[in-house]
Design a protein around this motif. Sequence first.
Motif, PDB file in Angstrom:
ATOM      1  N   ALA A 532      21.001 -38.811 -38.576  1.00  0.00           N
ATOM      2  CA  ALA A 532      20.734 -37.627 -37.769  1.00  0.00           C
ATOM      3  C   ALA A 532      21.005 -36.360 -38.570  1.00  0.00           C
ATOM      4  CB  ALA A 532      21.608 -37.649 -36.516  1.00  0.00           C
ATOM      5  N   ASP A 533      20.323 -35.281 -38.171  1.00  0.00           N
ATOM      6  CA  ASP A 533      20.559 -33.980 -38.798  1.00  0.00           C
ATOM      7  C   ASP A 533      21.808 -33.311 -38.240  1.00  0.00           C
ATOM      8  OD1 ASP A 533      18.138 -34.037 -40.371  1.00  0.00           O
ATOM      9  OD2 ASP A 533      17.053 -33.673 -38.494  1.00  0.00           O
ATOM     10  N   TYR A 534      22.030 -33.470 -36.924  1.00  0.00           N
ATOM     11  CA  TYR A 534      23.170 -32.845 -36.270  1.00  0.00           C
ATOM     12  C   TYR A 534      23.829 -33.836 -35.313  1.00  0.00           C
ATOM     13  CZ  TYR A 534      20.619 -28.764 -37.910  1.00  0.00           C
ATOM     14  OH  TYR A 534      19.939 -27.867 -38.694  1.00  0.00           O
ATOM     15  N   VAL A 556      13.599 -30.263 -31.372  1.00  0.00           N
ATOM     16  CA  VAL A 556      14.327 -31.533 -31.369  1.00  0.00           C
ATOM     17  C   VAL A 556      13.320 -32.665 -31.253  1.00  0.00           C
ATOM     18  CG1 VAL A 556      15.967 -32.982 -30.140  1.00  0.00           C
ATOM     19  CG2 VAL A 556      16.436 -30.539 -30.405  1.00  0.00           C
ATOM     20  N   SER A 557      13.323 -33.545 -32.247  1.00  0.00           N
ATOM     21  CA  SER A 557      12.367 -34.649 -32.232  1.00  0.00           C
ATOM     22  C   SER A 557      12.973 -35.934 -31.674  1.00  0.00           C
ATOM     23  CB  SER A 557      11.839 -34.916 -33.646  1.00  0.00           C
ATOM     24  OG  SER A 557      12.917 -35.206 -34.528  1.00  0.00           O
ATOM     25  N   SER A 558      14.292 -36.056 -31.724  1.00  0.00           N
ATOM     26  CA  SER A 558      14.923 -37.264 -31.216  1.00  0.00           C
ATOM     27  C   SER A 558      16.392 -36.986 -30.946  1.00  0.00           C
ATOM     28  CB  SER A 558      14.792 -38.418 -32.231  1.00  0.00           C
ATOM     29  OG  SER A 558      15.412 -39.593 -31.745  1.00  0.00           O
ATOM     30  N   ALA A 559      16.919 -37.609 -29.869  1.00  0.00           N
ATOM     31  CA  ALA A 559      18.339 -37.476 -29.520  1.00  0.00           C
ATOM     32  C   ALA A 559      18.828 -38.821 -28.996  1.00  0.00           C
ATOM     33  CB  ALA A 559      18.547 -36.380 -28.479  1.00  0.00           C
ATOM     34  N   THR A 560      19.959 -39.263 -29.502  1.00  0.00           N
ATOM     35  CA  THR A 560      20.519 -40.557 -29.110  1.00  0.00           C
ATOM     36  C   THR A 560      21.992 -40.377 -28.763  1.00  0.00           C
ATOM     37  OG1 THR A 560      19.031 -41.705 -30.643  1.00  0.00           O
ATOM     38  CG2 THR A 560      20.927 -42.946 -29.801  1.00  0.00           C
ATOM     39  N   ARG A 683      15.950 -26.952 -38.261  1.00  0.00           N
ATOM     40  CA  ARG A 683      17.058 -26.003 -38.304  1.00  0.00           C
ATOM     41  C   ARG A 683      16.884 -24.912 -37.249  1.00  0.00           C
ATOM     42  NH1 ARG A 683      21.225 -24.762 -41.390  1.00  0.00           N
ATOM     43  NH2 ARG A 683      20.785 -26.554 -42.715  1.00  0.00           N
ATOM     44  N   SER A 684      15.627 -24.652 -36.854  1.00  0.00           N
ATOM     45  CA  SER A 684      15.390 -23.621 -35.841  1.00  0.00           C
ATOM     46  C   SER A 684      16.011 -23.985 -34.495  1.00  0.00           C
ATOM     47  CB  SER A 684      13.881 -23.396 -35.666  1.00  0.00           C
ATOM     48  OG  SER A 684      13.250 -24.613 -35.270  1.00  0.00           O
ATOM     49  N   ALA A 685      16.232 -25.282 -34.258  1.00  0.00           N
ATOM     50  CA  ALA A 685      16.797 -25.704 -32.977  1.00  0.00           C
ATOM     51  C   ALA A 685      18.307 -25.546 -32.932  1.00  0.00           C
ATOM     52  CB  ALA A 685      16.436 -27.168 -32.714  1.00  0.00           C
TER      53      ALA A 685
END
Length: 844
Positions: A532-534, A556-560, A683-685
């Motif tokens: 993940a990025d963040y 955001v393309s994916s969140a888990t 990064r914009s998110a």
Amino acid sequence: MLILALKTLRARKGAFVAAFGTLLVAATLITACGVLLQTGIAGGVPAERYRSADVVVAGAQSYVPQRLASQPSRPDPPTRQLRERVRLDAGLAGRIGAVPGVRTVVPDVSFPVTMPAPMAGPPVLGHGWDSARLTPFTLRAGHAPQQADEVVLDASLADRAGVHAGDRIALQVNADPVAYRVTGIVEPVGGELAKQSALFFTPQRATELAGTGGRVDAFGVIAEPGTAPDSLADRISQALPERGIVTRTGTDRGAVEFLSDGNSLVALIGLSASFGGIALMVALFVVSSTLALSVQQRQREMALLRAIGTTPQQLRRMVGGEALVLGLLASVLGCLPGFPVAQWLLTVFVDSHLVSPEVRLITGPLPALAVVASLVLAAVVAGLSAARRAARTRPTEALGEAAVQRTLIGRGRLITGLVLLAASAALLVVSSSLRGTASAGAASGVVLLLIVAVAVLGPVVAKLVGLVSAPVMRRFRVGGYLASANSVTNAIRLAGSITPLVLAIGFGCVAVFVQTTQLHATEQNAKASITADYVLTAPEGVPTSVVGEIGKVPGVSSATALRQTEVIREWRFGEEVGAEVVSAIAISPGDPGRTLDLGQQQGSLSQVRGKDIALSRQTAEDMGVHVGDQVRLRLGDGSPVQLRLVCTFDRELGLGKAVLDRTLVAGHTTRERDDQVLVRADRSALGVLTQRFPALSVADGAAVRAASTDQLRANAWLNLLVVGMILLYTGIAVVNTLVMATSARTREFALLRLVGATRGQILRTTRWESALVVVSSVVLGTAVAAATLIPISLGLTGSPMPYAPPELYGGLVGVVAVMALLATEVPARIALRLRPVEAIGIKE
């Protein structure tokens, strides 16, 4: 014979001081571990919200596999501590209330609540209003909540939030924030709560928000006036004979209220018992070696006593009396500093968040008495064992035996040593064929067997060392030649020097490099697993609805969502049955492949939905299951489930060995929140995430990967701290042994000088002997450690090479080598200060 023993001790102050110091330090270290063990068993955590409950009824935080039906009389297997809170059926309240002496039964649930803005202070927990009487809380303003949208705040929380009765406040549990009207402010009777802040909803609303399926965390029982809590607890236990229900009174109530603190006491028991046992084992080795060397140095004295008519029994009684006096004095005096050492260790454990700050050291006499009894017994047994050979020698052969040691080792000792070597080899083969924790558990026994074998076969090992090194050493003129001759002809003395060094190096390498290997493998797995990025986290967990809201944020393309938990698998081997705790993570359904990479072998993590599960390849092999098979497990609170295996993966050390659907564990974890949310985003998110979720901490994936091993690092540091204390003790014992061995050679040095040897030649001889002791000890100790570490590394990482930083290995070997060289050089120089004609008359 006791009087004679006292006189011989007075005449041999050097040997007395060495053995005395060894036993003294052993008593200190083992007493400290014993005091911590007693604290873990008899200690408790003060209750806060439950302080007015006379008895607390809760679920047992341990799991015991059921007995086999074919052998109902067998004792239960060892219990496994459960990480997740074990909840009880709310219907038990009626049965508890029917017990004589019960005045009121109050069901209680607790769940984290997020306030509208982050605030400093203890965590905020929600409860049903009926549980307010367990503290008790009294209304300072307003009235109790009566509707589902009403809430009561404790005074300290209201003051921090700036809220008054009649105000409206947005609160978030697991769904989206909801507006509640504050109907009252309450104050706790008996002092403010130090570790929590309380919110009270209606009982029905609290049950809904807790999300436990109608089950409760515990029942607080208020007794009728004049009823003793302990006797009431016994009656309740008789009325609820089912397995898994416990009653708690006094400070034990706090362990139910603060589950992590209660589990920390269990961890303290395991840690202190483990290291106390290791310290006792090391003490037995070192004490036996020291006393054996002391008796061996007195062979001429023993021979003379046998020649003038002393019976074997009298000789054994004399040596046993010496050991008794030594053991008694050293253990009694050594117990005293053990108590402040225990307090210091407890402080270190508290600072490392392993133990609750409220735990107070319990300093009863039982640990000291146990240490005195065990060390005195160990000293006497070691002394009698050392004197056995001298006592069996015939009077006419005694002086000859003292002059020339004709037998290295007895037949029984030789057979015992060979059996131990064979057992070590068999266990090594078994551990090499296993993987995971099973391999590490089997391999841990190899080091113990090998060290015992080296100690038992010490004279034989020393003789072989002397013979192998002789061709090289005899090329170096006088010093090397004399050192080689001494090593071959005095194998017993050489063995007394080698054995403690092998123990220090072998045990030290295993203790240090098991930790470094596990930590390095975990860090590498975690680094590769989280893509993940963040990562979003919160002190009291992330509400379950947050992951869905994050997925709607532009960029955001994916969140888990990820929640740490565990599962329990039972195993059977023949008629034996046991249980193993398996680390696990619960994830939100979706596409976790963009934020997690566990090295999937078969299937995909996106298939983990409902009653499906993913297992590490090694865990699946251990259980004998394949993709598509049904798997019977228990969740973290002991609830049984049957799941379908849909995926296997390789990386099991970073996050866990099992992956579950988050909906499956709902109601079966202590905290119904996620530990973190893994986010793949531009990064914009980042700015939007920070603004939309101000109560959450946002970090990049690399930072969280580093933080994911913080707890493992803390545990490794604590283990190394205690191991370091044991190695320090071993080092003191090594120095004592070598100083004794060198100091006893004063007459030998004098004789060499009288026949023409110079002072420099004798010093070079002792240095060659020291080099031989150090090199052989390093080789043997490293071999013992490698035999243990290679299977452990294979089991944990699949590679035979453990992670052993060269600087750590070099530092450990260097310290041992310097100690050995100094402990030989300094006594030798002191011995050579005497004139030869004076030294030759010194008694042995």
